[in-house]
Design an enzyme around this catalytic site. Structure first.
Site, PDB file in Angstrom:
ATOM      1  N   ASN A  13      39.783 -29.012  12.203  1.00 42.47           N
ATOM      2  CA  ASN A  13      39.555 -30.397  11.774  1.00 42.47           C
ATOM      3  C   ASN A  13      38.718 -31.059  12.866  1.00 42.47           C
ATOM      4  O   ASN A  13      39.235 -31.392  13.929  1.00 42.47           O
ATOM      5  CB  ASN A  13      40.906 -31.110  11.608  1.00 42.47           C
ATOM      6  CG  ASN A  13      40.733 -32.589  11.292  1.00 42.47           C
ATOM      7  OD1 ASN A  13      39.634 -33.049  10.995  1.00 42.47           O
ATOM      8  ND2 ASN A  13      41.825 -33.336  11.354  1.00 42.47           N
ATOM      9  N   TRP A  14      37.435 -31.209  12.579  1.00 39.33           N
ATOM     10  CA  TRP A  14      36.530 -31.747  13.604  1.00 39.33           C
ATOM     11  C   TRP A  14      36.663 -33.261  13.758  1.00 39.33           C
ATOM     12  O   TRP A  14      36.059 -33.854  14.648  1.00 39.33           O
ATOM     13  CB  TRP A  14      35.077 -31.386  13.256  1.00 39.33           C
ATOM     14  CG  TRP A  14      34.759 -29.914  13.372  1.00 39.33           C
ATOM     15  CD1 TRP A  14      35.624 -28.897  13.690  1.00 39.33           C
ATOM     16  CD2 TRP A  14      33.477 -29.293  13.164  1.00 39.33           C
ATOM     17  NE1 TRP A  14      34.958 -27.686  13.699  1.00 39.33           N
ATOM     18  CE2 TRP A  14      33.640 -27.897  13.379  1.00 39.33           C
ATOM     19  CE3 TRP A  14      32.208 -29.772  12.824  1.00 39.33           C
ATOM     20  CZ2 TRP A  14      32.583 -26.992  13.257  1.00 39.33           C
ATOM     21  CZ3 TRP A  14      31.156 -28.866  12.704  1.00 39.33           C
ATOM     22  CH2 TRP A  14      31.339 -27.493  12.917  1.00 39.33           C
ATOM     23  N   LYS A  15      37.400 -33.875  12.881  1.00 41.58           N
ATOM     24  CA  LYS A  15      37.599 -35.339  12.911  1.00 41.58           C
ATOM     25  C   LYS A  15      36.246 -36.055  13.012  1.00 41.58           C
ATOM     26  O   LYS A  15      35.275 -35.595  12.421  1.00 41.58           O
ATOM     27  CB  LYS A  15      38.540 -35.728  14.051  1.00 41.58           C
ATOM     28  CG  LYS A  15      39.850 -34.937  14.011  1.00 41.58           C
ATOM     29  CD  LYS A  15      40.927 -35.537  14.850  1.00 41.58           C
ATOM     30  CE  LYS A  15      42.120 -34.614  14.892  1.00 41.58           C
ATOM     31  NZ  LYS A  15      43.313 -35.215  15.430  1.00 41.58           N
ATOM     32  N   HIS A  98      46.159 -36.718   5.957  1.00 42.89           N
ATOM     33  CA  HIS A  98      46.314 -36.524   7.406  1.00 42.89           C
ATOM     34  C   HIS A  98      47.017 -37.748   7.996  1.00 42.89           C
ATOM     35  O   HIS A  98      46.812 -38.873   7.533  1.00 42.89           O
ATOM     36  CB  HIS A  98      44.931 -36.337   8.038  1.00 42.89           C
ATOM     37  CG  HIS A  98      45.000 -35.884   9.464  1.00 42.89           C
ATOM     38  ND1 HIS A  98      45.267 -36.738  10.501  1.00 42.89           N
ATOM     39  CD2 HIS A  98      44.867 -34.652  10.007  1.00 42.89           C
ATOM     40  CE1 HIS A  98      45.277 -36.050  11.638  1.00 42.89           C
ATOM     41  NE2 HIS A  98      45.044 -34.785  11.367  1.00 42.89           N
ATOM     42  N   GLU A 100      46.478 -39.422  10.522  1.00 44.17           N
ATOM     43  CA  GLU A 100      45.561 -40.476  10.974  1.00 44.17           C
ATOM     44  C   GLU A 100      45.126 -41.346   9.793  1.00 44.17           C
ATOM     45  O   GLU A 100      44.947 -42.557   9.927  1.00 44.17           O
ATOM     46  CB  GLU A 100      44.359 -39.862  11.709  1.00 44.17           C
ATOM     47  CG  GLU A 100      44.769 -39.391  13.101  1.00 44.17           C
ATOM     48  CD  GLU A 100      43.969 -38.227  13.650  1.00 44.17           C
ATOM     49  OE1 GLU A 100      42.875 -37.935  13.153  1.00 44.17           O
ATOM     50  OE2 GLU A 100      44.470 -37.586  14.608  1.00 44.17           O
ATOM     51  N   GLU A 170      52.457 -31.288  10.107  1.00 41.33           N
ATOM     52  CA  GLU A 170      51.839 -31.833  11.308  1.00 41.33           C
ATOM     53  C   GLU A 170      52.725 -32.941  11.883  1.00 41.33           C
ATOM     54  O   GLU A 170      52.577 -34.112  11.499  1.00 41.33           O
ATOM     55  CB  GLU A 170      50.465 -32.392  10.977  1.00 41.33           C
ATOM     56  CG  GLU A 170      49.476 -31.353  10.490  1.00 41.33           C
ATOM     57  CD  GLU A 170      48.067 -31.672  10.955  1.00 41.33           C
ATOM     58  OE1 GLU A 170      47.446 -30.810  11.587  1.00 41.33           O
ATOM     59  OE2 GLU A 170      47.592 -32.800  10.717  1.00 41.33           O
ATOM     60  N   GLY A 176      47.176 -34.262  18.860  1.00 40.91           N
ATOM     61  CA  GLY A 176      46.304 -34.800  19.899  1.00 40.91           C
ATOM     62  C   GLY A 176      47.032 -35.187  21.171  1.00 40.91           C
ATOM     63  O   GLY A 176      46.461 -35.849  22.034  1.00 40.91           O
ATOM     64  N   SER A 216      48.376 -29.882  18.331  1.00 45.73           N
ATOM     65  CA  SER A 216      48.088 -29.328  19.656  1.00 45.73           C
ATOM     66  C   SER A 216      48.181 -27.799  19.707  1.00 45.73           C
ATOM     67  O   SER A 216      48.674 -27.256  20.693  1.00 45.73           O
ATOM     68  CB  SER A 216      48.991 -29.970  20.707  1.00 45.73           C
ATOM     69  OG  SER A 216      48.752 -31.364  20.782  1.00 45.73           O
ATOM     70  N   GLY A 237      42.968 -29.397  15.572  1.00 43.48           N
ATOM     71  CA  GLY A 237      42.084 -30.513  15.880  1.00 43.48           C
ATOM     72  C   GLY A 237      41.261 -30.239  17.123  1.00 43.48           C
ATOM     73  O   GLY A 237      40.226 -29.566  17.084  1.00 43.48           O
ATOM     74  N   GLY A 238      41.735 -30.727  18.250  1.00 41.29           N
ATOM     75  CA  GLY A 238      40.989 -30.654  19.519  1.00 41.29           C
ATOM     76  C   GLY A 238      40.416 -29.275  19.828  1.00 41.29           C
ATOM     77  O   GLY A 238      39.232 -29.146  20.181  1.00 41.29           O
TER      78      GLY A 238
HETATM   79  C1  PEP Z   1      44.903 -32.440  13.552  1.00 39.40           C
HETATM   80  O1  PEP Z   1      44.098 -33.326  13.703  1.00 39.40           O
HETATM   81  O2  PEP Z   1      45.209 -32.087  12.407  1.00 39.40           O
HETATM   82  C2  PEP Z   1      45.472 -31.817  14.735  1.00 39.40           C
HETATM   83  C3  PEP Z   1      46.449 -30.960  14.567  1.00 39.40           C
HETATM   84  O3  PEP Z   1      44.942 -32.175  15.943  1.00 39.40           O
HETATM   85  P1  PEP Z   1      45.258 -31.491  17.381  1.00 39.40           P
HETATM   86  O4  PEP Z   1      45.150 -29.999  17.188  1.00 39.40           O
HETATM   87  O5  PEP Z   1      44.216 -32.035  18.289  1.00 39.40           O
HETATM   88  O6  PEP Z   1      46.640 -31.895  17.754  1.00 39.40           O
END
Ligand code: PEP
Length: 258
Positions: A13-15, A98, A100, A170, A176, A216, A237-238
């Protein structure tokens, strides 16, 4: 060994990151470095990058996803993008609900349900996100939250219509933050979600449902997470913004499912 009926999915997920040039560069790196991944691999990119990344991934094993959609097919909905527009831009997958989106943009379970319906109608593979906040976990509401979000998001379909659905657990406190759920915490939630899925659409659906973990995930944590019996992949994500890290996650190593 992974479940014979559930092919793992590792989705990035490049956000709201990367320029078009950076997106092309990262997509090329993912395409080349994950060729021998036993998992299905996908990248979910910003709307503006869909067509250029689709071009890079054309004919490859890497799937392309959007990060959200709007449920109406077309019309005066300034700023929104429909399921058909995502598919037209080359997407095969889409993230829905999501945390967010829920926290910052007001997505509700009812909206998730409408978005899911639109995604399925457009033949997109929906990745429906659910998860509790830290407060909810600390006040023992995790299962209640998961049950409500799953039932609300998935309600009202015929069992045959939901066969493509992917669920992502999640925990909001892990997204994050650098705090990954322990494999035991993740397994407990996944097993609960699978049980709930069975109540909604039957044992066959539950047994085939891919449930991803997100929060994470790193090259250091992925192997132990993926060793859990009810973990069928990761939403990343990251770490999906770094080609080497994402490659290692996509090539997770599990000797045998617990
Ligand atoms: C996400 O945005 O779905 C996510 C899991 O982010 P991260 O891996 O950065 O926690």
């Amino acid at each position: 060994m992974t479940s014979p009926v559930r092919r793992p999915l590792i989705a990035g997920n490049w956000k709201m990151h990367l320029t078009l040039a950076q997106s092309v560069e990262l997509a090329k790196a993912v395409r080349e470095s994950t060729k021998d991944s036993p998992a299905e691999v996908a990248v979910c990119v910003p709307f503006t990058a869909l067509t250029v990344v689709a071009e890079v991934l054309k004919g490859s094993h890497v799937r392309l996803g959007g990060q959200d959609l709007y449920w109406e097919p077309q019309g005066a909905f300034t700023g929104e993008v429909s399921a058909a527009q995502l598919a037209d831009a080359g997407a095969t997958h889409v993230i829905i609900g999501h945390s967010e989106r829920r926290r910052l943009f007001g997505d509700t379970d009812e909206w998730v349900n409408k978005k899911l319906k639109a995604a399925l109608a457009a033949k997109l593979v929906p990745i429906v996100c659910v998860g509790e906040t830290l407060d909810e976990r600390q006040s023992n509401k995790t299962f209640r939250v998961l049950e409500t979000q799953l039932a609300g998001g998935l309600k009202g379909f015929a069992p045959a219509d939901v066969s493509a659905v992917v669920v992502a657990y999640e925990p909001v406190w892990a997204i994050g933050t650098g705090v990954t759920a322990t494999p035991a915490q993740a397994q407990e939630a996944h097993s609960f979600l699978r049980q709930q899925a069975g109540k909604l659409y039957g044992e066959g659906f539950a047994a085939g449902l891919r449930i991803l973990y997100g929060g994470s995930v790193t090259p250091e944590t992925v192997d132990n997470l993926m060793a859990q019996p009810d973990l069928d992949g990761a939403l990343v994500g990251g770490a999906s913004l770094k080609a080497a890290a994402f490659m290692r996650i996509a090539r997770f190593q599990v000797a045998a499912k617990a």
